[in-house]
Design a protein around this motif. Sequence first.
Motif, PDB file in Angstrom:
ATOM      1  N   CYS A  47     -20.710  16.210 143.915  1.00 35.50           N
ATOM      2  CA  CYS A  47     -20.578  16.844 142.589  1.00 35.50           C
ATOM      3  C   CYS A  47     -19.287  16.347 141.939  1.00 35.50           C
ATOM      4  N   CYS A  59     -28.328  18.492 136.193  1.00 36.65           N
ATOM      5  CA  CYS A  59     -27.247  17.629 136.672  1.00 36.65           C
ATOM      6  C   CYS A  59     -27.353  16.243 136.020  1.00 36.65           C
ATOM      7  N   ARG A  99     -24.238  19.551 144.939  1.00 33.25           N
ATOM      8  CA  ARG A  99     -24.982  19.125 143.750  1.00 33.25           C
ATOM      9  C   ARG A  99     -25.880  20.251 143.222  1.00 33.25           C
TER      10      ARG A  99
END
Length: 196
Positions: A47, A59, A99
């Motif tokens: 991330c 994302c 993530r």
Amino acid sequence: MEVLAILGSPRRGGNTEILLDEAIRGAHDHGGACEKVVLRDLKIRPCLEIYHCAKAGICAIQDDMQPLFGKITEAQRLIIASPIFFYSVSALTKAMIDRCQSLWVKKYVLKLPISAVPDRRGAFISVAATRGKKLFDGVRLTMRYFFDAIDVVYSDELLVRGADEKGAIRERLETLQEAYALGARLVAPRGGAPGS
Ligand SMILES: Cc1cc2nc3c(=O)[nH]c(=O)nc-3n(C[C@H](O)[C@H](O)[C@H](O)COP(=O)(O)O)c2cc1C
């Protein structure tokens, strides 16, 4: 019953994979349609904390995590398997978990649904070389909050101490049976015995 089984160990054929495969066998034998994902084979960046996901829970990083988001949110059952590395999950596993901050944002900031699938349940399998009392305290918390973020009830775990050499777990028949039973339980109707 769709089961997504994620291997977070970098060591193919190692203790974690052996147990995960037993759990998959248990789930398969009791009606689960299992898909196994090997994180080592994927390119998943950590991330970057840019919070592009704050707009719509999506994302921005374009890598192998993108198709995995879909698998994670569509699965009815999830098994995460990771060895203990420095009292935590492996870096492969942690990158995947981090993530999923985009899903946490979607759920808790944007108040949007994570998944259309009801009654999602998940299990965690972990293996470590040592035997300390607090060995799994950290990963338990990590997994509890990870499963919560992706709208999965943390319903089962198999935490194994004292296995270090590659494949050493094969000698422990009882542990292999526990992994098989975990897989079977995971796909059993709520409250029902495996296979019932
Ligand atoms: C980078 C690294 C860190 C580790 N850290 C720990 C640890 O903190 N505690 C422990 O008991 N075992 C630790 N181990 C041992 C592994 O958890 C153990 O060998 C396990 O069986 C590996 O599973 P695998 O065969 O699926 O890779 C570590 C191993 C590696 C490679």
